[in-house]
Design an enzyme around this catalytic site. Sequence first.
Site, mmCIF file in Angstrom:
data_model
loop_
_atom_site.group_PDB
_atom_site.id
_atom_site.type_symbol
_atom_site.label_atom_id
_atom_site.label_comp_id
_atom_site.label_asym_id
_atom_site.label_seq_id
_atom_site.Cartn_x
_atom_site.Cartn_y
_atom_site.Cartn_z
ATOM 1 N N HIS A 32 -22.477 16.043 30.956
ATOM 2 C CA HIS A 32 -23.336 15.713 29.672
ATOM 3 C C HIS A 32 -23.130 14.207 29.311
ATOM 4 C CE1 HIS A 32 -24.851 16.206 25.496
ATOM 5 N NE2 HIS A 32 -24.077 15.005 25.154
ATOM 6 N N GLU A 33 -21.978 13.515 29.366
ATOM 7 C CA GLU A 33 -21.695 12.231 29.250
ATOM 8 C C GLU A 33 -22.266 11.428 30.377
ATOM 9 O OE1 GLU A 33 -21.064 11.425 26.441
ATOM 10 O OE2 GLU A 33 -20.360 13.576 26.103
ATOM 11 N N CYS A 83 -24.663 17.601 20.702
ATOM 12 C CA CYS A 83 -24.664 16.155 21.096
ATOM 13 C C CYS A 83 -24.497 15.419 19.748
ATOM 14 C CB CYS A 83 -25.835 15.533 21.935
ATOM 15 S SG CYS A 83 -25.653 13.996 22.199
ATOM 16 N N GLN A 100 -24.404 5.587 22.911
ATOM 17 C CA GLN A 100 -24.185 6.382 21.688
ATOM 18 C C GLN A 100 -23.607 5.466 20.439
ATOM 19 O OE1 GLN A 100 -22.402 10.174 23.194
ATOM 20 N NE2 GLN A 100 -23.652 10.881 21.740
ATOM 21 N N GLY A 102 -16.802 14.357 23.534
ATOM 22 C CA GLY A 102 -17.184 13.616 24.462
ATOM 23 C C GLY A 102 -18.054 12.524 23.972
HETATM 24 NI NI NI Z 1 -24.051 13.547 23.948
#
Ligand code: NI
Length: 173
Positions: free
Chosen positions: A137-138, A95, A53, A48
């Site tokens: 998480h995303e 991550c 990011q 993901g």
């Molecule tokens: Ni992450």
Amino acid sequence: MVYKIVKYGDPVLEEVCESVTVSEFGTPALKQLVADMFETMYAAKGVGLAAPQIGIKKRLTVIDPSAGDEKNERIVLINPEILHKEGKLNEEEGCLSIPGFREPVQRARVTRVKAQDENGEWFELTGEDLLSRAIQHENDHLDGVLFIHRLSPLKRDMIRRKIRKLQKAGEWD
Ligand code: NI
């Protein structure tokens, strides 16, 4: 195009992202961004990736629980809203913005989410296990929340200290 993945410490990772707007849906620019995010995620062997990011403060994430194995399962979530969470899951999580660190994180085992696709069409999706974890998480990334924020303060501080050391040694950029 493969983007450079922003690492923990960059403020963009801890800010609330802005919604993708009506004028952006269906445009070549948005489609290119989605394609580039998949390319970047596959290059990093992730399951993901969220737009912040790669330094873009938009509510856009890409997920592929198969991590690019032969049968691709490309999921694009734009302006996602979690509708329902159920059950419990406590598994190790990492991550791409915090490489080298993995810790168990408490998540819901099933997540139902509503989101828009590249053309702005709304759809709903239910994820279980790994997909459920990836959605949560995303989605967290879009609100500036990282998995380390969901650990005990003790664990979180320990990881922060280790990262600070790596930063000082020039091994974290
Ligand atoms: Ni992450």
